[in-house]
Design an enzyme around this catalytic site. Sequence first.
Site, mmCIF file in Angstrom:
data_model
loop_
_atom_site.group_PDB
_atom_site.id
_atom_site.type_symbol
_atom_site.label_atom_id
_atom_site.label_comp_id
_atom_site.label_asym_id
_atom_site.label_seq_id
_atom_site.Cartn_x
_atom_site.Cartn_y
_atom_site.Cartn_z
ATOM 1 C CB CYS A 46 47.028 59.594 66.307
ATOM 2 S SG CYS A 46 48.079 60.769 65.993
ATOM 3 C CB CYS A 97 49.137 53.280 71.438
ATOM 4 S SG CYS A 97 49.013 54.383 71.553
ATOM 5 C CB CYS A 146 46.282 51.380 67.770
ATOM 6 S SG CYS A 146 45.424 51.412 69.039
ATOM 7 C CB CYS A 184 40.663 55.356 72.417
ATOM 8 S SG CYS A 184 42.027 55.242 73.283
ATOM 9 C CB CYS A 185 43.212 59.556 69.115
ATOM 10 S SG CYS A 185 44.361 57.800 67.875
HETATM 11 S S1 SF4 Z 1 46.354 54.974 69.026
HETATM 12 FE FE1 SF4 Z 1 44.859 53.270 70.088
HETATM 13 S S2 SF4 Z 1 45.652 52.946 71.944
HETATM 14 FE FE2 SF4 Z 1 46.495 54.833 71.070
HETATM 15 S S3 SF4 Z 1 45.248 56.289 72.304
HETATM 16 FE FE3 SF4 Z 1 44.851 56.085 69.908
HETATM 17 S S4 SF4 Z 1 42.888 54.408 69.908
HETATM 18 FE FE4 SF4 Z 1 44.054 54.493 72.350
#
Ligand code: SF4
Length: 249
Positions: free
Chosen positions: A226, A200, A203, A117-118
């Site tokens: 991240c 985010c 998270c 996701c990151c």
């Molecule tokens: S912090 Fe969490 S929601 Fe944001 S990009 Fe990374 S995994 Fe995705």
Amino acid sequence: MKEHVQDAIAEVQGIAENWSAEEVLRWAFDRFGNNVAISSAFGVEGMAVIDIASRVNPGFRLFSIDTDFLFPETYNLIDEIEARYQVKIEKVYSLLSPEEQEQQYGSALWARNPDMCCNLRKVEPLRRKLGELQAWISGIRRDQTLNRASAHKIEWDSKFGLVKINPIVDWDSKKVWRYIHKHNVPYNPLHDQGYPSIGCTHCTRAIGPGEDPRAGRWSGFSKTECGLHLIEPAPPVPDPKTSASGACD
Ligand code: SF4
């Protein structure tokens, strides 16, 4: 060109360790002009860097990775920064909307594979943005994570292939907060509600007494970064058809 810049960095790197944040930023703006920009997610360190930069070079460039999952307080702070510093923040987005990400990778990817996701929402957009620049400026501090402990004020970023400037890398949290209060710098109100590190919504959680300041990021995972400031190359974005959910770094 790349070798030439790396040589120039090697010459100044040692001396720069004795420079103040203002001196580091002045060097960066003089050396790179409009080809250097501050990258910020508007944590308190980033706010200190933005404020210092505004006095050194009022026409500074500022960009931010907008994951589409930021807190309302962060979006409000973005508006406040643009008004106070008369700067248009260059927002960078993922190639995928949240809906497209869900269609391709399934729901709540951050809860199953936050690394992926990151990569989709932060690392790839950052890499794209840095491709426009010769240097970028961050607000990292050496004492935040083990990975950041060896960072220099001016260094070659081999992961992204440009110069990285870390003007407050030798500051500690107390010094950052002293600066914020002394100069009446705006900051995210979540910092006063138990959130020392803010990312985010999915998270980030508030921390309790005695917890590590970054314990509220990716809680339940061993992940602490991240991927924006990691020295090693980020893993490639996997093919959604073949990838399974997994752990993060
Ligand atoms: S912090 Fe969490 S929601 Fe944001 S990009 Fe990374 S995994 Fe995705």
